[in-house]
Design a protein around this motif. Structure first.
Motif, PDB file in Angstrom:
ATOM      1  N   UNK A 108      -6.771  -9.150 -11.283  1.00  0.00           N
ATOM      2  CA  UNK A 108      -6.420  -7.934 -12.009  1.00  0.00           C
ATOM      3  C   UNK A 108      -6.143  -8.222 -13.482  1.00  0.00           C
ATOM      4  N   UNK A 109      -5.438  -9.316 -13.758  1.00  0.00           N
ATOM      5  CA  UNK A 109      -5.107  -9.661 -15.135  1.00  0.00           C
ATOM      6  C   UNK A 109      -6.354 -10.026 -15.924  1.00  0.00           C
ATOM      7  N   UNK A 110      -7.285 -10.742 -15.287  1.00  0.00           N
ATOM      8  CA  UNK A 110      -8.511 -11.135 -15.974  1.00  0.00           C
ATOM      9  C   UNK A 110      -9.366  -9.928 -16.302  1.00  0.00           C
ATOM     10  N   UNK A 111      -9.479  -9.008 -15.354  1.00  0.00           N
ATOM     11  CA  UNK A 111     -10.243  -7.785 -15.607  1.00  0.00           C
ATOM     12  C   UNK A 111      -9.622  -6.990 -16.755  1.00  0.00           C
ATOM     13  N   UNK A 112      -8.296  -6.959 -16.788  1.00  0.00           N
ATOM     14  CA  UNK A 112      -7.611  -6.246 -17.871  1.00  0.00           C
ATOM     15  C   UNK A 112      -7.913  -6.880 -19.226  1.00  0.00           C
ATOM     16  N   UNK A 113      -7.877  -8.200 -19.297  1.00  0.00           N
ATOM     17  CA  UNK A 113      -8.167  -8.883 -20.555  1.00  0.00           C
ATOM     18  C   UNK A 113      -9.638  -8.748 -20.929  1.00  0.00           C
ATOM     19  N   UNK A 114     -10.507  -8.735 -19.929  1.00  0.00           N
ATOM     20  CA  UNK A 114     -11.931  -8.574 -20.221  1.00  0.00           C
ATOM     21  C   UNK A 114     -12.210  -7.185 -20.783  1.00  0.00           C
ATOM     22  N   UNK A 115     -11.534  -6.182 -20.256  1.00  0.00           N
ATOM     23  CA  UNK A 115     -11.695  -4.827 -20.810  1.00  0.00           C
ATOM     24  C   UNK A 115     -11.197  -4.769 -22.243  1.00  0.00           C
TER      25      UNK A 115
END
Length: 252
Positions: free
Chosen positions: A190-197
């Protein structure tokens, strides 16, 4: 380890040499390493050691650690290569298996050394330029570039979450480590997806239109030092001659 590889790729004794030349040199040696006689493969491995540690000035301990990690996969396959069942169901080490394992070791070591030479002396941007020069589809290059950037994003996020758990007293004890690691993996996605966005929004705000442009690879880049060029020509010719002799001998 990937950050150290990236750092050495930008700071080594062969950094100024043309990426196209290094890629072609590594490709020729990789094919030779895969197809040649074991003694020729061993010679390629030793020669690549000279280029990596000697000419490129990559620290020996780091290169040895990188080689050890690669050979772990080879070690995992050893039982299947050398062990055989007899008629009574017992295990024994076969001579044929040992010969096969020795041949695979020289091939693995030589092929790894040629790839290590390329990745430790050539930045990823240079490799992408070579692929673009070779008419690799732009979509494939863009996917590789995004994936490469995502590796660093993923590693940074995992490190931040791990340090946060340690700061709160986590990652202590065997059961605690298992529990906290499970929580870390769950939050990591979840954190990685947030940073990727956030990265995607940042690119869009700077006018990114979906087309990643690479600086052109003009000509052949800076010339390779004459001494290295002559070494490459003479030693490669000697290796090819040696391989030719082995082929001629086997045909008799």
């Amino acid at each position: 380890m990937i950050r150290r590889i990236d750092a050495y790729a930008y700071n080594n004794g062969l950094r100024a040499v043309s990426p196209l030349w290094k890629a072609g040199f590594a490709a020729v040696l990789f094919v030779l390493s895969y197809l040649a006689h074991p003694l020729v493969q061993a010679a390629v491995f030793v020669w690549m050691f000279v280029w990596i540690v000697g000419h490129a000035r990559i620290p020996f301990r780091f290169y040895a650690a990188l080689l050890a990690v690669a050979l772990l996969f080879y070690a995992a396959s050893l039982p299947a290569l050398v062990l055989e069942l007899d008629s009574t169901g017992g295990l024994y080490i076969s001579e044929t298996g040992l010969i096969r394992a020795a041949g695979l070791l020289t091939r693995t070591a030589a092929c790894f050394a040629t790839l290590a030479f390329l990745i430790l002396t050539t930045p990823v941007s240079g490799l992408f330029q070579v692929l673009d020069k070779l008419r690799m589809p732009r979509l494939v290059i863009e996917l590789m570039l995004i994936t490469y950037r995502f590796i660093f994003l993923f590693a940074d996020t995992a490190q931040e979450l791990y340090q946060a758990q340690q700061a709160r007293g986590g990652q202590s004890g065997f059961r605690g480590r298992i529990r906290d690691t499970a929580v870390l993996v769950g939050r990591l996605f979840a954190k990685t997806v947030q940073r990727y966005r956030g990265l995607a929004h940042g690119l869009a705000s700077r006018g990114f239109t979906g087309d990643i442009r690479l600086s052109p690879l003009t000509g052949t880049g800076p010339a390779i030092p004459r001494a290295y060029l002559w070494e490459a020509i003479l030693v490669l010719a000697a290796l090819l001659a040696l391989e030719g002799w082995f082929i001629w001998r086997d045909m008799l």
